[in-house]
Design a protein around this motif. Structure first.
Motif, PDB file in Angstrom:
ATOM      1  N   ALA A  29      42.345  34.648  38.980  1.00  0.00           N
ATOM      2  CA  ALA A  29      42.637  35.835  39.797  1.00  0.00           C
ATOM      3  C   ALA A  29      44.127  36.115  39.849  1.00  0.00           C
ATOM      4  N   TYR A  31      45.882  37.894  37.787  1.00  0.00           N
ATOM      5  CA  TYR A  31      46.187  39.252  37.345  1.00  0.00           C
ATOM      6  C   TYR A  31      45.167  40.238  37.926  1.00  0.00           C
ATOM      7  N   LYS A  32      45.640  41.432  38.208  1.00  0.00           N
ATOM      8  CA  LYS A  32      44.714  42.448  38.696  1.00  0.00           C
ATOM      9  C   LYS A  32      44.361  43.463  37.618  1.00  0.00           C
ATOM     10  N   ALA A  47      48.620  39.917  40.512  1.00  0.00           N
ATOM     11  CA  ALA A  47      47.863  40.419  41.666  1.00  0.00           C
ATOM     12  C   ALA A  47      48.768  41.125  42.669  1.00  0.00           C
ATOM     13  N   GLN A 108      41.427  34.731  31.913  1.00  0.00           N
ATOM     14  CA  GLN A 108      41.582  36.079  32.448  1.00  0.00           C
ATOM     15  C   GLN A 108      42.358  36.974  31.484  1.00  0.00           C
TER      16      GLN A 108
END
Length: 500
Positions: A29, A31-32, A47, A108
């Protein structure tokens, strides 16, 4: 097919274990998502909304950051891969490795950006995350000084700031791996040529004999004999209980053991140097079976062959030996520690012995003595002794050629050195092995067929040709003279040692 699946498909053929580890991991999580830079390249966003790389021109940013060349560059932080592409385009003869902070972030990123073109490049290696216990080992396996030349590493600034806690000791990990690589390269640069010679000569001899699996009474205790000073007391006890033991004698101890009237069941050698031949000078008992690593000095194996003794070769860790063992099997024997004591211990375990004892494994100058009486050095130093330079002077020079420290023991003053301590530590750490030899490991080696196959591989001059010859290439880098390339020089050596 998703982006992640495409990326894993590109990774899996070269590095299936790494691909499997990524596949099994949870998606992180950190990176968004990604946004396009003004020049069009996708840029990962943390994020928090902070961009990992320039949102204006990540290519220009990479060109400014990569100011030095290296034959092998470690990139810490995958990002969008632009900085890695810039490096490979700028230095087309160079190689690189990539590491991330953890598997979750790695997965991710692979889910957000298509890296298939970069991952398909044969010059690119992926390493486990820098926080993984496997990172240093993977780096030492990936960076090959004899092939790649100089080393450098590049840490993405924003990436290192975000993962500050995870990467705080990353430079120390890299330096620790480089120290090991340097030590390995130093050994290869010293022994690379003689290993090459020995292996081809031993493979030729292996093509002349059909070895047999040695069936022994594994209910007895295996006794490993080294050449340390305590061997003298050990031999006295052994004579009283000879029937209880199967004796595995290291090469250096062999003359002393035979002179004492004891016939060892097994003789083990892995020393590549010519001086090791002196261990087999004299009468070799017919009942002794020889065990020789393929990189060991071939004169000893030839003596066993001409004497009519049973003997066989084993496959240690040298890459050329491993290549030969893939072509036709040899009994495997771990030789990474470089100590024949560990090899002898492993040989006993490989034959099924579970009760193993040792004698003469001092790893110290016990009682002020370097070796047991009766080793090859005893005869060598006695032969060169003079009134003003007795035999004891030669042993003293041997013992005190490096810094020592001492302690009082029941045998008197015992001297130790850092090198001998490292041998003891290696013996204790590596003496346990799960390898069991099988009758199918004992085959007559198809020497002619192997040479024909290896010759074709050499002509292709690809990675499959280079990898088995890494130690010899290291020797060439350290000693090369003239206009031949390293590979051309190694090929010249091979033609001298074989019919190629």
């Amino acid at each position: 097919m998703t982006v992640l699946e495409m990326n894993l498909t590109a990774i899996r053929p070269k590095q299936p274990e790494l691909a499997e580890n990524i596949q099994r991991s949870q998606v992180g999580a950190a990176y968004k998502g990604v946004v396009p830079a003004k020049t069009g390249e996708p840029v990962p966003l943390f994020a928090s909304g902070q961009a990992l790389q320039s949102l204006y021109n990540p290519v220009r940013e990479a060109e400014r950051a990569l100011t030095s060349a290296a034959g092998f560059m470690l990139f810490c932080g995958l990002g969008n891969g632009i900085h890695i592409k810039v490096f490979l385009d700028t230095y087309p003869q160079s190689f690189c490795a990539i590491t991330e902070s953890d598997y979750e972030s790695f997965k991710q990123l692979l889910s957000l950006i298509d890296y298939t073109e970069l991952l398909a490049d044969s010059r690119v290696f992926l390493l486990p995350p820098c926080t993984s216990s496997a990172f240093e080992t993977a780096l030492t396996a990936a960076y090959l000084p004899a092939v790649h030349g100089t080393f450098g590493y590049h840490i993405l600034r924003t990436w290192s700031e975000y993962y500050k806690a995870q990467v705080k000791d990353l430079p120390e990990k890299i330096e620790h791996a480089l120290k090991k690589i340097k030590a390995d390269f130093s050994v290869q640069a010293h022994f690379g040529k003689i290993w090459l010679r020995n292996i081809f000569f031993n493979l030729r001899l292996a093509g002349s004999v059909k070895p047999a699996y040695p069936h022994t009474d594994t209910a007895r205790t295996a006794l490993i004999l080294g050449a340390g000073p305590s061997l003298e007391a050990g031999l006295s006890l052994l004579k009283k209980k000879r029937q209880q033991y199967t004796v595995f004698c290291t090469d250096t101890a062999f003359p002393a053991v035979c002179t004492s009237g004891i016939t060892p069941e097994f003789f083990i050698a892995l020393d590549p140097q010519h001086i090791s031949y002196q261990h087999t000078i004299g009468v070799i008992p017919k009942e002794t079976t020889g065990i020789f690593d393929l990189s060991a000095q071939p004169a000893g194996a030839r003596r066993f062959y001409k004497n009519g003794n049973a003997f066989f070769f084993t496959a240690g860790g040298h890459p050329l030996v491993q290549t030969a063992a893939l072509f036709s099997p040899f009994p495997p024997l771990a030789t990474g520690s470089g100590t024949v004591a560990v090899a002898a211990y492993h040989a006993a375990q490989a034959l099924g012995y579970r009760h193993i004892e040792c004698s003469g494994m001092d790893f110290a100058y016990t009682g002020g003595k370097a070796y047991s009486r009766g080793t090859y050095l005893s005869a060598q130093y006695a032969g060169s002794a003079a009134r003003i330079s007795p035999q004891e002077h030669s042993f003293i020079r041997l013992m005190f050629r490096t810094e020592t420290y001492n302690e009082q023991t029941t045998q008197g003053i015992t001297y130790r050195t850092a090198l001998l301590d490292s041998y003891r530590a290696a013996f204790e750490a590596e003496k346990h092995s799960a390898t069991r030899w099988q009758p199918t490991d004992f085959q007559q080696f198809p020497y002619t067929a192997f040479l024909a196959s290896f010759s074709k591989t050499l002509q292709q001059n690809g990675r499959n040709a280079v990898m088995p010859l890494l130690p010899a290439l290291a020797w060439c880098k350290a000693h090369r003279k003239g206009n031949l390339t390293d590979m051309e020089l190694v090929s010249e050596f091979i033609s001298e040692y074989t019919d190629l």
